[in-house]
Design an enzyme around this catalytic site. Structure first.
Site, PDB file in Angstrom:
ATOM      1  N   LYS A  85      43.549  26.437  56.839  1.00 41.39           N
ATOM      2  CA  LYS A  85      42.190  26.896  56.546  1.00 41.39           C
ATOM      3  C   LYS A  85      41.168  25.997  57.259  1.00 41.39           C
ATOM      4  O   LYS A  85      41.520  24.919  57.774  1.00 41.39           O
ATOM      5  CB  LYS A  85      41.978  26.882  55.024  1.00 41.39           C
ATOM      6  CG  LYS A  85      42.923  27.826  54.262  1.00 41.39           C
ATOM      7  CD  LYS A  85      42.684  27.730  52.754  1.00 41.39           C
ATOM      8  CE  LYS A  85      43.727  28.505  51.969  1.00 41.39           C
ATOM      9  NZ  LYS A  85      43.508  28.379  50.498  1.00 41.39           N
TER      10      LYS A  85
ATOM     11  N   TYR B  71      42.358  38.410  51.282  1.00 40.10           N
ATOM     12  CA  TYR B  71      42.431  38.019  49.868  1.00 40.10           C
ATOM     13  C   TYR B  71      42.196  39.199  48.911  1.00 40.10           C
ATOM     14  O   TYR B  71      41.789  38.976  47.775  1.00 40.10           O
ATOM     15  CB  TYR B  71      41.421  36.902  49.593  1.00 40.10           C
ATOM     16  CG  TYR B  71      41.912  35.517  49.996  1.00 40.10           C
ATOM     17  CD1 TYR B  71      43.139  35.012  49.545  1.00 40.10           C
ATOM     18  CD2 TYR B  71      41.130  34.690  50.803  1.00 40.10           C
ATOM     19  CE1 TYR B  71      43.580  33.747  49.897  1.00 40.10           C
ATOM     20  CE2 TYR B  71      41.569  33.403  51.156  1.00 40.10           C
ATOM     21  CZ  TYR B  71      42.804  32.947  50.692  1.00 40.10           C
ATOM     22  OH  TYR B  71      43.239  31.678  51.033  1.00 40.10           O
TER      23      TYR B  71
ATOM     24  N   ASN C 289      42.046  23.527  49.552  1.00 38.55           N
ATOM     25  CA  ASN C 289      43.473  23.150  49.524  1.00 38.55           C
ATOM     26  C   ASN C 289      44.195  23.341  50.858  1.00 38.55           C
ATOM     27  O   ASN C 289      45.413  23.399  50.917  1.00 38.55           O
ATOM     28  CB  ASN C 289      44.188  23.837  48.351  1.00 38.55           C
ATOM     29  CG  ASN C 289      44.212  25.341  48.469  1.00 38.55           C
ATOM     30  OD1 ASN C 289      43.775  25.901  49.470  1.00 38.55           O
ATOM     31  ND2 ASN C 289      44.743  26.010  47.456  1.00 38.55           N
TER      32      ASN C 289
ATOM     33  N   HIS D 102      47.280  28.106  53.602  1.00 40.54           N
ATOM     34  CA  HIS D 102      47.711  29.342  52.952  1.00 40.54           C
ATOM     35  C   HIS D 102      49.151  29.632  53.339  1.00 40.54           C
ATOM     36  O   HIS D 102      49.553  29.405  54.485  1.00 40.54           O
ATOM     37  CB  HIS D 102      46.848  30.524  53.405  1.00 40.54           C
ATOM     38  CG  HIS D 102      47.414  31.847  52.982  1.00 40.54           C
ATOM     39  ND1 HIS D 102      47.186  32.384  51.736  1.00 40.54           N
ATOM     40  CD2 HIS D 102      48.264  32.701  53.611  1.00 40.54           C
ATOM     41  CE1 HIS D 102      47.854  33.532  51.628  1.00 40.54           C
ATOM     42  NE2 HIS D 102      48.516  33.741  52.748  1.00 40.54           N
TER      43      HIS D 102
ATOM     44  N   GLU E  46      50.543  40.357  55.500  1.00 44.21           N
ATOM     45  CA  GLU E  46      49.662  39.365  56.115  1.00 44.21           C
ATOM     46  C   GLU E  46      49.966  39.170  57.610  1.00 44.21           C
ATOM     47  O   GLU E  46      49.049  39.025  58.417  1.00 44.21           O
ATOM     48  CB  GLU E  46      49.768  38.036  55.360  1.00 44.21           C
ATOM     49  CG  GLU E  46      49.135  38.134  53.972  1.00 44.21           C
ATOM     50  CD  GLU E  46      49.443  36.963  53.039  1.00 44.21           C
ATOM     51  OE1 GLU E  46      48.931  36.985  51.906  1.00 44.21           O
ATOM     52  OE2 GLU E  46      50.193  36.041  53.430  1.00 44.21           O
TER      53      GLU E  46
HETATM   54  P1  DAT Z   1      47.752  30.253  46.793  1.00 39.89           P
HETATM   55  O1  DAT Z   1      46.827  29.905  47.942  1.00 39.89           O
HETATM   56  O2  DAT Z   1      48.515  29.044  46.304  1.00 39.89           O
HETATM   57  O3  DAT Z   1      48.639  31.422  47.082  1.00 39.89           O
HETATM   58  P2  DAT Z   1      46.188  32.075  45.135  1.00 39.89           P
HETATM   59  O4  DAT Z   1      46.746  33.165  45.977  1.00 39.89           O
HETATM   60  O5  DAT Z   1      46.290  32.208  43.667  1.00 39.89           O
HETATM   61  O6  DAT Z   1      46.824  30.660  45.539  1.00 39.89           O
HETATM   62  O7  DAT Z   1      44.651  31.848  45.477  1.00 39.89           O
HETATM   63  C1  DAT Z   1      44.206  31.898  46.815  1.00 39.89           C
HETATM   64  C2  DAT Z   1      43.228  30.784  47.043  1.00 39.89           C
HETATM   65  O8  DAT Z   1      42.101  30.951  46.190  1.00 39.89           O
HETATM   66  C3  DAT Z   1      43.744  29.386  46.707  1.00 39.89           C
HETATM   67  O9  DAT Z   1      44.502  28.812  47.751  1.00 39.89           O
HETATM   68  C4  DAT Z   1      42.471  28.635  46.454  1.00 39.89           C
HETATM   69  C5  DAT Z   1      41.583  29.685  45.820  1.00 39.89           C
HETATM   70  N1  DAT Z   1      41.627  29.574  44.356  1.00 39.89           N
HETATM   71  C6  DAT Z   1      42.647  29.916  43.546  1.00 39.89           C
HETATM   72  N2  DAT Z   1      42.363  29.667  42.259  1.00 39.89           N
HETATM   73  C7  DAT Z   1      41.112  29.147  42.268  1.00 39.89           C
HETATM   74  C8  DAT Z   1      40.229  28.690  41.264  1.00 39.89           C
HETATM   75  N3  DAT Z   1      40.574  28.707  39.981  1.00 39.89           N
HETATM   76  N4  DAT Z   1      39.020  28.212  41.647  1.00 39.89           N
HETATM   77  C9  DAT Z   1      38.654  28.189  42.946  1.00 39.89           C
HETATM   78  N5  DAT Z   1      39.432  28.629  43.948  1.00 39.89           N
HETATM   79  C10 DAT Z   1      40.645  29.088  43.611  1.00 39.89           C
HETATM   80 MG    MG Z   2      48.237  33.443  47.329  1.00 40.85          MG
END
Ligand code: DAT
Ligand code: MG
Length: 151
Positions: free
Chosen positions: A11, A51, A114, A117, A128
């Site tokens: 990212k 997303y 974080n 992805h 994707e």
């Molecule tokens: P991942 O990236 O581990 O697959 P995800 O698909 O649940 O996680 O969410 C996508 C992204 O969204 C994640 O990398 C960071 C952001 N995100 C997830 N939960 C969040 C939260 N509670 N607050 C802010 N950003 C969040």
């Molecule tokens: Mg995810």
């Protein structure tokens, strides 16, 4: 041999922080094969497509603004079990909960930044990969290391 493929993206925070080589090396030294790579600045619209599963979440618009805020290094990695194990290398979504030794555990602090992805399953991986890459960008080649990695 033909193995499964997963979509991995560094990212904008990971790119800006100079973590590209560090992150790629973790997949490369594990024994996975890079089959596609490009640096792109996604539009906000494109980020929303990527997303789409999260569009009801309160952080969705901030997340899409963030993903489209700068260059993203989009990649496809191939190998036996790479979808699931790639998630293991990445670590838990919230870096406060990621184990040390994982990419997020070692290199990130908060969930909104974080740095990486990774596809969460075979269906999302396929979806994707085809969102981010056209078929001619996926490079099929045989790796000489394969016989030493897989026996
Ligand atoms: P991942 O990236 O581990 O697959 P995800 O698909 O649940 O996680 O969410 C996508 C992204 O969204 C994640 O990398 C960071 C952001 N995100 C997830 N939960 C969040 C939260 N509670 N607050 C802010 N950003 C969040
Ligand atoms: Mg995810």
């Amino acid at each position: 041999a033909e193995f499964e493929r997963t979509f991995i993206a560094i990212k904008p925070d990971g790119v800006q922080r100079g973590l590209i080589a560090e992150i790629i090396s973790r997949f490369e030294r594990k024994g996975y094969k890079l089959v596609a790579i490009k640096l792109v600045i996604p539009t906000n619209d494109f980020a929303q497509k990527h997303y789409h599963d999260l569009k009801e979440r309160p952080f969705f618009s901030g997340l899409c603004d963030f993903l489209s805020s700068g260059p993203v290094l989009a990649m496809v990695w191939e190998g036996e079990g790479v979808i699931k194990y790639g998630r293991k290398l990445i670590g838990a979504t919230d870096p406060q909960k990621s184990e040390p030794g994982t990419i997020r555990g070692d290199l990130a602090v908060v969930v909104g930044r974080n740095i990486i992805h990774g596809s969460d399953g075979p269906e999302t991986a396929e979806e994707e990969i085809s969102l981010w890459f056209s078929p001619n960008e996926l490079i099929s080649y045989s790796s000489n290391a394969e016989k030493w990695i897989y026996g």
